[in-house]
Design a protein around this motif. Structure first.
Motif, PDB file in Angstrom:
ATOM      1  N   GLY A  22       0.817  -1.204   0.000  1.00 59.39           N
ATOM      2  CA  GLY A  22       0.000   0.000   0.000  1.00 59.39           C
ATOM      3  C   GLY A  22       0.855   1.261   0.000  1.00 59.39           C
ATOM      4  N   ASP A  23       0.197   2.389   0.165  1.00 66.32           N
ATOM      5  CA  ASP A  23       0.869   3.686   0.152  1.00 66.32           C
ATOM      6  C   ASP A  23       0.589   4.458   1.430  1.00 66.32           C
ATOM      7  OD1 ASP A  23       1.892   3.582  -2.604  1.00 66.32           O
ATOM      8  OD2 ASP A  23      -0.223   3.650  -3.179  1.00 66.32           O
ATOM      9  N   ILE A  24       1.541   5.278   1.812  1.00 69.24           N
ATOM     10  CA  ILE A  24       1.341   6.227   2.899  1.00 69.24           C
ATOM     11  C   ILE A  24       0.952   7.565   2.283  1.00 69.24           C
ATOM     12  CG2 ILE A  24       2.412   7.488   4.794  1.00 69.24           C
ATOM     13  CD1 ILE A  24       2.099   4.602   5.509  1.00 69.24           C
ATOM     14  N   ILE A  25      -0.253   8.038   2.622  1.00 68.49           N
ATOM     15  CA  ILE A  25      -0.744   9.306   2.073  1.00 68.49           C
ATOM     16  C   ILE A  25      -1.318  10.144   3.219  1.00 68.49           C
ATOM     17  CG2 ILE A  25      -1.312   8.169  -0.110  1.00 68.49           C
ATOM     18  CD1 ILE A  25      -4.302   8.528   0.702  1.00 68.49           C
ATOM     19  N   LYS A  26      -1.851  11.293   2.873  1.00 69.60           N
ATOM     20  CA  LYS A  26      -2.549  12.121   3.849  1.00 69.60           C
ATOM     21  C   LYS A  26      -4.044  12.094   3.557  1.00 69.60           C
ATOM     22  CE  LYS A  26       0.663  13.893   6.539  1.00 69.60           C
ATOM     23  NZ  LYS A  26       0.986  15.323   6.551  1.00 69.60           N
ATOM     24  N   ILE A  27      -4.824  11.797   4.564  1.00 71.76           N
ATOM     25  CA  ILE A  27      -6.277  11.917   4.516  1.00 71.76           C
ATOM     26  C   ILE A  27      -6.590  13.173   5.328  1.00 71.76           C
ATOM     27  CG2 ILE A  27      -8.488  10.878   5.161  1.00 71.76           C
ATOM     28  CD1 ILE A  27      -7.156   9.226   3.049  1.00 71.76           C
ATOM     29  N   ARG A  28      -6.945  14.252   4.623  1.00 73.91           N
ATOM     30  CA  ARG A  28      -6.926  15.570   5.247  1.00 73.91           C
ATOM     31  C   ARG A  28      -5.503  15.783   5.760  1.00 73.91           C
ATOM     32  NH1 ARG A  28     -12.860  16.624   8.084  1.00 73.91           N
ATOM     33  NH2 ARG A  28     -14.089  16.146   6.213  1.00 73.91           N
ATOM     34  N   ASN A  29      -5.329  16.028   7.023  1.00 74.91           N
ATOM     35  CA  ASN A  29      -3.962  16.215   7.542  1.00 74.91           C
ATOM     36  C   ASN A  29      -3.470  15.002   8.321  1.00 74.91           C
ATOM     37  OD1 ASN A  29      -5.706  16.524   9.701  1.00 74.91           O
ATOM     38  ND2 ASN A  29      -4.429  18.017  10.743  1.00 74.91           N
ATOM     39  N   ILE A  30      -4.122  13.863   8.118  1.00 76.68           N
ATOM     40  CA  ILE A  30      -3.817  12.650   8.888  1.00 76.68           C
ATOM     41  C   ILE A  30      -3.063  11.663   8.003  1.00 76.68           C
ATOM     42  CG2 ILE A  30      -4.820  10.710  10.149  1.00 76.68           C
ATOM     43  CD1 ILE A  30      -7.363  12.635  10.399  1.00 76.68           C
ATOM     44  N   GLU A  31      -1.891  11.257   8.449  1.00 69.32           N
ATOM     45  CA  GLU A  31      -1.166  10.238   7.700  1.00 69.32           C
ATOM     46  C   GLU A  31      -1.925   8.918   7.789  1.00 69.32           C
ATOM     47  OE1 GLU A  31       3.326  10.003   7.574  1.00 69.32           O
ATOM     48  OE2 GLU A  31       2.859   8.140   8.659  1.00 69.32           O
ATOM     49  N   ALA A  32      -1.952   8.188   6.694  1.00 66.33           N
ATOM     50  CA  ALA A  32      -2.674   6.916   6.663  1.00 66.33           C
ATOM     51  C   ALA A  32      -2.011   5.962   5.688  1.00 66.33           C
ATOM     52  CB  ALA A  32      -4.132   7.127   6.273  1.00 66.33           C
ATOM     53  N   TYR A  33      -2.096   4.690   6.001  1.00 65.22           N
ATOM     54  CA  TYR A  33      -1.705   3.635   5.070  1.00 65.22           C
ATOM     55  C   TYR A  33      -2.955   3.283   4.271  1.00 65.22           C
ATOM     56  CZ  TYR A  33       0.001  -0.896   3.346  1.00 65.22           C
ATOM     57  OH  TYR A  33       0.391  -1.951   2.548  1.00 65.22           O
ATOM     58  N   VAL A  34      -2.843   3.343   2.952  1.00 69.92           N
ATOM     59  CA  VAL A  34      -4.003   3.140   2.081  1.00 69.92           C
ATOM     60  C   VAL A  34      -3.688   2.063   1.054  1.00 69.92           C
ATOM     61  CG1 VAL A  34      -5.451   4.201   0.300  1.00 69.92           C
ATOM     62  CG2 VAL A  34      -4.880   5.475   2.371  1.00 69.92           C
ATOM     63  N   LYS A  35      -4.645   1.188   0.860  1.00 68.92           N
ATOM     64  CA  LYS A  35      -4.496   0.142  -0.141  1.00 68.92           C
ATOM     65  C   LYS A  35      -5.798  -0.004  -0.917  1.00 68.92           C
ATOM     66  CE  LYS A  35      -2.725  -3.514  -2.223  1.00 68.92           C
ATOM     67  NZ  LYS A  35      -1.625  -3.412  -3.195  1.00 68.92           N
TER      68      LYS A  35
END
Length: 260
Positions: A22-35
């Motif tokens: 997966g990827d590490i991105i920002k959801i709003r200003n929150i870092e998140a692991y997304v797949k």
């Protein structure tokens, strides 16, 4: 409480091997692991709420990848603002100090006033920006509290929850759920022992909503995410718990039902 507050067993476990994709991105200003799933659809989503080891812990990332492989858009947010527990330092952590922000440079706690806004922001973003139509919460240990807290009536909520070896869940939180709940429990669990499992069962029976509680024999708290990889009995239970989660989510997120 329907489960006791976190204890030393919540800070123990083994690191698993693999290659998260997966990827590490920002959801709003929150870092998140997304797949994303293979077809890149975001119609069915899962917010994965972690144990104290956080969203960068490889074990949790591998679980996120497995859920995405079943067709879900998975978001696993950073719940701890840079203060997740490091596995190699876990034995030195005092839970009461940690949850009240005692190890954090900002002194930010890890209690509902700090965690709720993170979960809420991610749910709203998944529903709006990513157009998720059906949303499930998967919570492990610490994260289970928030999977349950957001399975309630209201504008910001999930549709179904699955939790494994839950901790820190108040009775009133479980009584307030407004959707299907599945629980994977360890036979040997000081945080969610027999009495608390029975109390939870009685509450869920009274609500009249779909639920299930599966007990995995011979394993301890934490088995579903950080059990010893070289112990076949533990891994068999871990695989069973993940299969339970996938089956439960598939029933309520991917199949048309009158309940929805």
């Amino acid at each position: 409480m329907t489960s006791y507050s976190s204890g030393k067993c919540c800070f123990q476990g083994k690191r698993h091997e693999g290659s998260p994709s997966g990827d590490i991105i920002k959801i709003r200003n929150i870092e998140a692991y997304v797949k994303y799933p293979e077809n890149a659809s975001t119609e069915s989503g899962i917010i994965l709420l972690t144990d104290v080891f956080g969203h960068r812990f490889i074990n949790s990332q591998l679980i996120a990848d497995e859920l995405a492989a079943k067709g879900y858009f998975v978001v696993m947010p950073n719940l701890f603002a840079g203060d997740a527990v490091a596995l190699d330092e876990a034995d030195t952590i005092d839970f009461a100090k940690w949850i009240n922000g005692g190890y954090s440079d900002t002194k930010q706690s890890h209690l509902p006033p700090a965690i709720d806004p993170i979960v809420e922001a991610c749910i709203v973003e998944m529903r709006t920006k990513y157009s998720v139509k059906k949303l499930g919460a998967v919570g492990y240990c610490f994260g289970s509290k928030y999977a349950i807290r957001f399975l309630k009536a209201g504008a910001v909520r999930v549709d179904v929850a699955y939790v494994a070896h839950p901790s820190f869940i108040d009775k009133a939180e479980l009584e307030a759920v407004a959707g299907p709940v599945a629980i994977s429990a360890a036979e040997k669990d000081e945080i969610f022992p027999y009495a608390k499992r029975r109390e939870s069962e009685e509450i869920l029976e009274g609500l009249g909503l779909p639920f299930e509680i599966t007990i995995y024999g011979g394993v301890e708290h934490g088995f579903a995410v950080r059990g010893a990889p070289n112990d076949r009995g533990v891994q068999f239970a871990k695989e069973g718990a993940l299969s339970q989660a996938i089956r439960w989510l598939g029933e309520f997120l991917q199949m048309p039902r009158a309940l929805q």
